[in-house]
Design a protein around this motif. Structure first.
Motif, PDB file in Angstrom:
ATOM      1  N   GLY A  58      29.583  19.607  43.786  1.00 33.94           N
ATOM      2  CA  GLY A  58      30.164  18.674  43.542  1.00 33.94           C
ATOM      3  C   GLY A  58      30.508  18.590  42.175  1.00 33.94           C
ATOM      4  N   VAL A  59      30.836  19.843  41.635  1.00 30.68           N
ATOM      5  CA  VAL A  59      31.149  19.713  39.939  1.00 30.68           C
ATOM      6  C   VAL A  59      32.711  19.538  40.114  1.00 30.68           C
ATOM      7  N   GLN A  60      33.282  18.811  38.848  1.00 35.55           N
ATOM      8  CA  GLN A  60      34.805  18.779  38.673  1.00 35.55           C
ATOM      9  C   GLN A  60      34.972  19.077  37.342  1.00 35.55           C
ATOM     10  N   LEU A  61      35.881  20.086  37.067  1.00 37.72           N
ATOM     11  CA  LEU A  61      36.087  20.361  35.769  1.00 37.72           C
ATOM     12  C   LEU A  61      37.832  20.210  35.436  1.00 37.72           C
ATOM     13  N   ALA A  62      37.634  19.287  34.168  1.00 37.83           N
ATOM     14  CA  ALA A  62      39.225  18.997  33.765  1.00 37.83           C
ATOM     15  C   ALA A  62      39.960  20.050  33.286  1.00 37.83           C
ATOM     16  N   SER A  63      41.128  20.123  33.039  1.00 34.80           N
ATOM     17  CA  SER A  63      41.871  21.132  32.640  1.00 34.80           C
ATOM     18  C   SER A  63      41.584  21.762  31.399  1.00 34.80           C
ATOM     19  N   LYS A  64      41.916  23.009  31.236  1.00 37.64           N
ATOM     20  CA  LYS A  64      41.603  23.812  29.852  1.00 37.64           C
ATOM     21  C   LYS A  64      40.227  23.676  29.353  1.00 37.64           C
ATOM     22  N   CYS A  65      39.181  23.662  30.301  1.00 34.39           N
ATOM     23  CA  CYS A  65      37.797  23.862  30.095  1.00 34.39           C
ATOM     24  C   CYS A  65      37.319  25.273  30.216  1.00 34.39           C
ATOM     25  N   ILE A  66      36.490  25.745  29.214  1.00 34.64           N
ATOM     26  CA  ILE A  66      35.912  26.921  29.180  1.00 34.64           C
ATOM     27  C   ILE A  66      34.586  26.809  29.407  1.00 34.64           C
ATOM     28  N   VAL A  67      33.887  27.714  30.156  1.00 32.63           N
ATOM     29  CA  VAL A  67      32.455  27.787  30.749  1.00 32.63           C
ATOM     30  C   VAL A  67      31.995  29.120  30.136  1.00 32.63           C
ATOM     31  N   GLY A  68      31.058  28.985  29.192  1.00 41.88           N
ATOM     32  CA  GLY A  68      30.650  30.134  28.621  1.00 41.88           C
ATOM     33  C   GLY A  68      29.880  31.223  29.568  1.00 41.88           C
ATOM     34  N   ALA A  69      29.450  32.334  29.058  1.00 39.77           N
ATOM     35  CA  ALA A  69      28.945  33.329  29.802  1.00 39.77           C
ATOM     36  C   ALA A  69      27.387  32.855  30.128  1.00 39.77           C
ATOM     37  N   SER A  70      27.082  33.087  31.356  1.00 42.72           N
ATOM     38  CA  SER A  70      25.907  32.805  31.943  1.00 42.72           C
ATOM     39  C   SER A  70      25.572  31.081  31.853  1.00 42.72           C
ATOM     40  N   ALA A  71      26.279  30.125  31.670  1.00 43.71           N
ATOM     41  CA  ALA A  71      26.285  28.797  31.781  1.00 43.71           C
ATOM     42  C   ALA A  71      26.306  28.365  33.153  1.00 43.71           C
ATOM     43  N   VAL A  72      25.367  27.203  33.446  1.00 45.59           N
ATOM     44  CA  VAL A  72      25.250  26.710  34.580  1.00 45.59           C
ATOM     45  C   VAL A  72      25.665  25.313  34.596  1.00 45.59           C
ATOM     46  N   VAL A  73      26.916  25.184  35.364  1.00 45.49           N
ATOM     47  CA  VAL A  73      27.347  23.814  35.205  1.00 45.49           C
ATOM     48  C   VAL A  73      26.877  22.722  36.578  1.00 45.49           C
ATOM     49  N   THR A  74      26.162  21.832  35.960  1.00 41.52           N
ATOM     50  CA  THR A  74      25.497  20.928  37.189  1.00 41.52           C
ATOM     51  C   THR A  74      26.106  19.795  37.236  1.00 41.52           C
ATOM     52  N   LYS A  75      27.008  19.283  36.104  1.00 39.53           N
ATOM     53  CA  LYS A  75      27.787  17.845  36.180  1.00 39.53           C
ATOM     54  C   LYS A  75      29.212  18.192  36.048  1.00 39.53           C
ATOM     55  N   SER A  76      29.856  17.329  36.375  1.00 32.22           N
ATOM     56  CA  SER A  76      31.426  17.069  36.050  1.00 32.22           C
ATOM     57  C   SER A  76      31.725  17.040  34.747  1.00 32.22           C
ATOM     58  N   GLU A  77      32.797  17.632  34.616  1.00 35.80           N
ATOM     59  CA  GLU A  77      33.395  17.439  32.856  1.00 35.80           C
ATOM     60  C   GLU A  77      34.473  16.900  33.216  1.00 35.80           C
ATOM     61  N   ILE A  78      34.896  15.625  32.769  1.00 35.74           N
ATOM     62  CA  ILE A  78      36.152  15.163  32.820  1.00 35.74           C
ATOM     63  C   ILE A  78      36.957  15.040  31.368  1.00 35.74           C
ATOM     64  N   ILE A  79      36.408  15.509  30.381  1.00 32.47           N
ATOM     65  CA  ILE A  79      37.259  15.647  28.973  1.00 32.47           C
ATOM     66  C   ILE A  79      38.085  16.935  29.127  1.00 32.47           C
ATOM     67  N   GLU A  80      39.261  16.767  29.128  1.00 28.92           N
ATOM     68  CA  GLU A  80      40.202  18.017  29.155  1.00 28.92           C
ATOM     69  C   GLU A  80      39.787  18.819  27.661  1.00 28.92           C
ATOM     70  N   GLY A  81      39.689  20.166  27.990  1.00 21.75           N
ATOM     71  CA  GLY A  81      39.562  21.143  26.785  1.00 21.75           C
ATOM     72  C   GLY A  81      38.190  21.475  26.249  1.00 21.75           C
ATOM     73  N   SER A  82      37.015  20.812  27.179  1.00 20.17           N
ATOM     74  CA  SER A  82      35.869  20.986  26.838  1.00 20.17           C
ATOM     75  C   SER A  82      35.589  22.368  26.876  1.00 20.17           C
ATOM     76  N   THR A  83      34.245  22.758  26.131  1.00 20.58           N
ATOM     77  CA  THR A  83      33.508  24.040  25.931  1.00 20.58           C
ATOM     78  C   THR A  83      32.224  23.872  26.471  1.00 20.58           C
ATOM     79  N   LEU A  84      31.865  24.399  27.617  1.00 20.76           N
ATOM     80  CA  LEU A  84      30.362  24.249  28.100  1.00 20.76           C
ATOM     81  C   LEU A  84      29.655  25.357  28.022  1.00 20.76           C
ATOM     82  N   VAL A  85      28.573  25.226  27.463  1.00 21.83           N
ATOM     83  CA  VAL A  85      27.503  26.220  27.118  1.00 21.83           C
ATOM     84  C   VAL A  85      25.861  26.000  27.616  1.00 21.83           C
ATOM     85  N   GLY A  86      25.331  26.754  28.113  1.00 19.14           N
ATOM     86  CA  GLY A  86      24.051  26.839  28.415  1.00 19.14           C
ATOM     87  C   GLY A  86      23.471  26.698  29.793  1.00 19.14           C
ATOM     88  N   ILE A  87      22.051  26.322  29.884  1.00 17.03           N
ATOM     89  CA  ILE A  87      21.672  26.026  31.235  1.00 17.03           C
ATOM     90  C   ILE A  87      20.781  24.794  30.979  1.00 17.03           C
TER      91      ILE A  87
END
Length: 149
Positions: free
Chosen positions: A112-141
């Motif tokens: 169910g996750v949707q990532l906007a353009s230019k997102c970076i998902v960090g090493a070992s991160a678990v993406v549980t929710k959509s990120e709609i802000i372009e260029g976001s950096t997501l990290v953690g669990i």
């Protein structure tokens, strides 16, 4: 001599893997696969241009998976479209990864996750929710946004 034969064997295996996946998925061009990857139900996978998938990546396509242009999927990443809800019932939902995204080593993208353009998902991160802000950096669990565009 053995090393040369082994390296040749790996290059041939990689070319065969790319050829097989390219024929099974909707691929717009220039797919690069490094090492062994697992794609379940490839008919539900749509790839953009210049997609790179690295060793050990796993893409579960029980539901639709859309991967945009210029996306890099690092070693050990998992993209899942199935899971269990709070009642332990099996569920599925599509996943969309926007253009120019980078999924770090061993990151996980849940159903169910949707990532906007230019997102970076960090090493070992678990993406549980959509990120709609372009260029976001997501990290953690679970993954949290630490930087916007």
């Amino acid at each position: 001599m053995f090393t040369k034969i082994y390296n040749l064997k790996k290059r041939i295996e990689n070319k065969i893997t790319v050829l097989v996946i390219s024929r099974c998925v909707r691929n717009k061009g220039n797919l690069k696969i490094y090492g062994r990857v697992t794609i379940e139900n490839p008919k539900n996978l749509t790839l953009g241009r210049n997609v790179t998938i690295n060793e050990g990546a796993y893409i579960n396509c029980r539901d639709k998976v859309y991967i945009g242009n210029n996306v890099s999927i690092s070693a050990g990443c998992k993209i899942l479209t199935t899971g269990l809800d709070s009642n332990r019932m099996h569920t599925s939902a599509s996943v969309k990864i926007g253009d120019n995204c980078w999924l770090g080593v061993n990151s996980v993208v849940l159903p169910g996750v949707q990532l906007a353009s230019k997102c970076i998902v960090g090493a070992s991160a678990v993406v549980t929710k959509s990120e709609i802000i372009e260029g976001s950096t997501l990290v953690g669990i679970p993954a949290k946004n630490i930087r916007n565009g």
